[in-house]
Each structure stands twice: as structure tokens, then as C-alpha cells.
Design an enzyme around this catalytic site. Structure first.
Site, mmCIF file in Angstrom:
data_model
loop_
_atom_site.group_PDB
_atom_site.id
_atom_site.type_symbol
_atom_site.label_atom_id
_atom_site.label_comp_id
_atom_site.label_asym_id
_atom_site.label_seq_id
_atom_site.Cartn_x
_atom_site.Cartn_y
_atom_site.Cartn_z
ATOM 1 N N ASN A 158 -7.050 10.478 -0.545
ATOM 2 C CA ASN A 158 -7.084 9.406 -1.528
ATOM 3 C C ASN A 158 -6.546 9.872 -2.881
ATOM 4 O O ASN A 158 -6.420 11.071 -3.146
ATOM 5 C CB ASN A 158 -8.512 8.894 -1.710
ATOM 6 C CG ASN A 158 -8.912 7.904 -0.641
ATOM 7 O OD1 ASN A 158 -8.071 7.267 -0.013
ATOM 8 N ND2 ASN A 158 -10.203 7.764 -0.419
ATOM 9 N N GLU B 91 -10.747 -0.116 -2.199
ATOM 10 C CA GLU B 91 -10.842 1.053 -1.324
ATOM 11 C C GLU B 91 -11.603 2.190 -2.007
ATOM 12 O O GLU B 91 -11.365 2.485 -3.186
ATOM 13 C CB GLU B 91 -9.449 1.544 -0.923
ATOM 14 C CG GLU B 91 -8.682 0.541 -0.078
ATOM 15 C CD GLU B 91 -7.471 1.175 0.583
ATOM 16 O OE1 GLU B 91 -7.625 2.260 1.188
ATOM 17 O OE2 GLU B 91 -6.378 0.593 0.508
ATOM 18 N N ARG B 92 -12.495 2.819 -1.250
ATOM 19 C CA ARG B 92 -13.249 3.939 -1.796
ATOM 20 C C ARG B 92 -12.301 5.059 -2.207
ATOM 21 O O ARG B 92 -11.362 5.400 -1.492
ATOM 22 C CB ARG B 92 -14.275 4.463 -0.774
ATOM 23 C CG ARG B 92 -13.655 4.910 0.518
ATOM 24 C CD ARG B 92 -14.651 5.491 1.490
ATOM 25 N NE ARG B 92 -13.932 5.878 2.709
ATOM 26 C CZ ARG B 92 -14.419 6.647 3.654
ATOM 27 N NH1 ARG B 92 -15.641 7.105 3.573
ATOM 28 N NH2 ARG B 92 -13.702 6.947 4.711
ATOM 29 N N ASN C 222 -15.398 0.986 1.965
ATOM 30 C CA ASN C 222 -14.325 0.103 1.527
ATOM 31 C C ASN C 222 -14.866 -1.325 1.506
ATOM 32 O O ASN C 222 -15.588 -1.726 2.422
ATOM 33 C CB ASN C 222 -13.135 0.198 2.476
ATOM 34 C CG ASN C 222 -12.596 1.610 2.585
ATOM 35 O OD1 ASN C 222 -11.956 2.117 1.684
ATOM 36 N ND2 ASN C 222 -12.887 2.264 3.710
ATOM 37 N N GLN D 289 -2.511 6.712 -1.476
ATOM 38 C CA GLN D 289 -2.918 7.846 -0.651
ATOM 39 C C GLN D 289 -1.749 8.806 -0.447
ATOM 40 O O GLN D 289 -0.588 8.422 -0.601
ATOM 41 C CB GLN D 289 -3.432 7.397 0.730
ATOM 42 C CG GLN D 289 -4.852 6.869 0.756
ATOM 43 C CD GLN D 289 -4.888 5.355 0.704
ATOM 44 O OE1 GLN D 289 -3.898 4.686 0.973
ATOM 45 N NE2 GLN D 289 -6.033 4.806 0.345
ATOM 46 N N ASN E 5 0.884 -1.166 0.000
ATOM 47 C CA ASN E 5 0.000 0.000 0.000
ATOM 48 C C ASN E 5 0.924 1.220 0.000
ATOM 49 O O ASN E 5 1.674 1.424 0.956
ATOM 50 C CB ASN E 5 -0.856 -0.040 1.253
ATOM 51 C CG ASN E 5 -2.058 0.871 1.233
ATOM 52 O OD1 ASN E 5 -2.754 0.970 2.233
ATOM 53 N ND2 ASN E 5 -2.346 1.541 0.131
ATOM 54 N N CYS F 145 -6.292 5.367 8.037
ATOM 55 C CA CYS F 145 -5.542 4.468 7.159
ATOM 56 C C CYS F 145 -4.503 3.744 7.998
ATOM 57 O O CYS F 145 -3.553 4.362 8.485
ATOM 58 C CB CYS F 145 -4.874 5.246 6.020
ATOM 59 S SG CYS F 145 -3.857 4.219 4.941
ATOM 60 N N ASN G 278 -13.140 4.386 9.482
ATOM 61 C CA ASN G 278 -13.692 4.495 8.138
ATOM 62 C C ASN G 278 -14.534 3.239 7.872
ATOM 63 O O ASN G 278 -14.308 2.184 8.470
ATOM 64 C CB ASN G 278 -12.594 4.681 7.087
ATOM 65 C CG ASN G 278 -11.531 3.599 7.144
ATOM 66 O OD1 ASN G 278 -11.578 2.704 7.977
ATOM 67 N ND2 ASN G 278 -10.557 3.676 6.271
ATOM 68 N N GLY H 130 -4.781 -1.526 5.643
ATOM 69 C CA GLY H 130 -4.646 -1.806 7.076
ATOM 70 C C GLY H 130 -5.975 -1.797 7.800
ATOM 71 O O GLY H 130 -6.285 -2.719 8.562
ATOM 72 N N THR H 131 -6.772 -0.743 7.595
ATOM 73 C CA THR H 131 -8.076 -0.725 8.255
ATOM 74 C C THR H 131 -8.975 -1.822 7.702
ATOM 75 O O THR H 131 -9.809 -2.374 8.419
ATOM 76 C CB THR H 131 -8.768 0.646 8.093
ATOM 77 O OG1 THR H 131 -8.893 0.954 6.703
ATOM 78 C CG2 THR H 131 -7.989 1.733 8.805
ATOM 79 N N GLY H 132 -8.797 -2.157 6.412
ATOM 80 C CA GLY H 132 -9.570 -3.257 5.836
ATOM 81 C C GLY H 132 -9.234 -4.579 6.485
ATOM 82 O O GLY H 132 -10.125 -5.408 6.739
ATOM 83 N N HIS I 188 -16.361 -0.153 6.430
ATOM 84 C CA HIS I 188 -15.968 -1.357 5.703
ATOM 85 C C HIS I 188 -17.147 -2.312 5.565
ATOM 86 O O HIS I 188 -17.901 -2.529 6.520
ATOM 87 C CB HIS I 188 -14.831 -2.083 6.421
ATOM 88 C CG HIS I 188 -13.541 -1.335 6.400
ATOM 89 N ND1 HIS I 188 -12.630 -1.441 5.380
ATOM 90 C CD2 HIS I 188 -13.030 -0.421 7.266
ATOM 91 C CE1 HIS I 188 -11.608 -0.639 5.618
ATOM 92 N NE2 HIS I 188 -11.823 -0.004 6.761
#
Length: 294
Positions: free
Chosen positions: A66, A223-224, A205, A46, A13, A75, A167, A233-235, A169
Site C-alpha cells: 500500500n 481502502e485500508r 476496506n 499500490q 486504480n 488486489c 482481504n 477490484g476486490t472491493g 471488506h
């Protein structure tokens, strides 16, 4: 306008990091899109803007933009790269720092092996705060302590677990697509459709989840505002939280992404999610960017 930058990546990423600790940096969405463009700019999923402390007890603040120029709340891979950047740039001598983001304060910690652990805070499970508006949808299917919501998409129903890590998901078990391998999941087809589903007023996402064992999963994330990335990572955090709540996973899970491995730990409701993975500087440079609005 000349701009100094650092290119970094965390499990594939990739980010452009800009230092705004000494002077404010105001760029337009068009300028951010130029920087993120992989043909005419630097190229990134990003852009991270490092800012000075906004309050006592906080070391830094940072913004996340983004590739399409839209600003987002959180993120996980970016947080690790942020921590590596401020330490390597001599902006701090701390190994554990407190950072203000749009979604709250996070605490990355640097390890001697080059990896970084981020306390991402507790997941948000309240649907209104995700935000997720299920008006008009049928009642969800209860699995474990979680719900799988049926979303009408492209003349079929897609089941998704919904969670926010600062964020939003939507986590999709890939078996519903008739595949066992996440490499065969229809990410390009359904990712953008679910990202813009009306039940998600701020978009979402989309994670495509393959369960390998109770301690290992494979994951692809659309990712949106960016599209599919090599890792999110957040995903990864959201997918593991969903998998634990659905009864499929243990408290510590290795997440295999196309860009590398992340490790997620979550002890359950009321506890923070911890994300551990690599953060690497790729190169530094200077670029001329167009004037505002170009």
C-alpha cells in the site's frame, strides 16, 4: 539507488510495477512510501513487485504494498495490471497465468480487447477468517442469506455486510446515510473510522454501495492503508458478493466506479468470483530512491 519502474492503471486504480524476476528486491516501508508519494515520488495507490515462480505449476508470485508501506494480501485491479505487465514485458507468452499471492493462487486471463479477467477464488464468508470479531456487538439483521452487522461508529450504528476476497471488506448500503447517490456518501467521514474499527483486527476496506438495478451498482471504496481510490477490484467483488447474498443482485453485475467499469460474476457459494476490467500501461521510467530507512 536507481530503480526501473512501470506505471499502470486499472479503472483509475494506479500502480507502480517493479520487476524482481531476475534479482531480489528488498525495500523498506519508507522507500515504498517515497515511491507512492504523488509529490516527491512516482505516485500510486499500490506498488506491485513481480517475482519469479515459487513452485512448480505457478508462473509468478507477486507482492502488493500500500501507499503507506504496509503489505496486503490481494488486489484485483493490481492482478490485472500484473498480468498485462508480464505479457508486455516478454516475461511470458501465456494468456492465462497462475500467480501466487499472500492469500493464495489467482489466475488472470488476458483478452484480445485489452481487458483481463481474474479468477479471484471463492469469497471468504467465515467471520473468523475475514477476520471479523463481533464480540460485544448486537446480533446481526438477517437479509436474504447474509447478515448486516451494526457497528457503533461516531455515536451512531452503521450497518455493514462483511466478506473477504483474500482481504477484508465491509460493505455499506448508502441508503442508511439518507442519500440515494453514492457521490453524496460520507466516504471521507466514515471510511477511516470503520477501517480502524476494533471488530476488524487487521483493519478493513470500506465499500459504499449504491444499487442501480439487479445488474448494475455504483461503488466507492475507502481502502485500508491508502484512502479512497478511483476503483478497487476486490472491493467490487466483495460488494457484489454481499449484494447477491442480500438478495439485491443477479449473478453478473457491472460495477461503476469513479475510474471506470468493472464486471463481476459469481454463481454463489462454492464458486469463484470472476473480475473483468481494463489494465493499461501509462509510462515507464527510472527513479532515484533514498537509502534504506530514509
Amino acid at each position: 539507488m536507481k530503480l526501473r519502474f512501470t506505471k499502470m492503471q486499472g479503472a483509475g486504480n494506479d500502480f507502480v510495477v517493479l520487476d524482481a524476476t531476475r534479482a531480489p528486491l528488498e525495500l523498506s516501508p519508507a522507500q515504498f512510501r517515497f515511491i507512492a508519494d504523488r509529490r516527491f515520488g512516482i505516485g500510486a495507490d499500490q506498488i506491485l513487485i513481480v517475482g519469479p515462480s515459487p513452485a512448480e505449476g505457478i508462473d509468478f508470485r507477486y507482492r502488493i504494498v500500500n501507499a503507506d508501506g504496509s503489505e496486503v494480501e490481494q488486489c484485483g485491479n493490481g492482478a490485472r495490471c500484473f498480468a498485462r505487465f508480464v505479457k508486455d514485458a516478454g516475461l511470458t507468452d501465456k494468456l492465462r497465468i497462475r500467480v501466487q499471492t499472500l492469500s493464495g493462487v489467482i489466475e488472470p486471463e488476458l483478452h484480445s480487447d485489452g481487458r483481463v479477467t481474474v479468477d479471484m477464488g471463492p469469497p471468504v464468508l467465515d467471520l473468523a477468517r475475514v477476520p471479523f470479531h463481533p464480540d460485544g456487538l448486537s446480533a446481526p439483521r438477517q437479509v436474504g442469506s447474509a447478515e448486516l452487522w451494526s457497528l457503533p461508529v461516531a455515536d451512531r450504528l452503521i450497518e455493514a455486510a462483511v466478506v473477504s476476497m483474500g482481504n477484508p471488506h465491509a460493505v455499506l448500503p448508502i441508503t442508511q446515510f439518507g442519500v440515494e447517490d453514492v457521490d453524496q456518501a460520507p466516504v471521507a467521514q466514515f471510511g477511516p473510522l470503520i477501517e480502524h474499527h476494533p471488530a476488524f483486527p487487521r483493519r478493513v476496506n470500506v465499500g459504499f454501495l449504491q444499487i442501480v438495478s439487479r445488474g448494475t451498482v455504483r461503488l466507492r471504496v475507502f481502502e485500508r492503508g491508502t484512502g479512497e481510490t478511483l476503483a478497487c477490484g476486490t472491493g467490487a467483488c466483495g460488494a457484489v458478493v454481499a449484494g447477491i447474498r442480500l438478495g439485491w443482485l443477479d449473478e453478473r453485475v457491472d460495477v461503476e466506479t469513479r475510474g471506470g467499469q468493472l464486471t463481476i460474476e459469481w454463481r454463489g457459494p462454492g464458486h469463484s468470483v470472476f473480475l473483468t476490467g481494463p489494465a493499461v500501461t501509462v509510462f515507464e521510467g527510472e527513479i532515484d530512491i533514498p537509502a534504506q530507512g530514509a
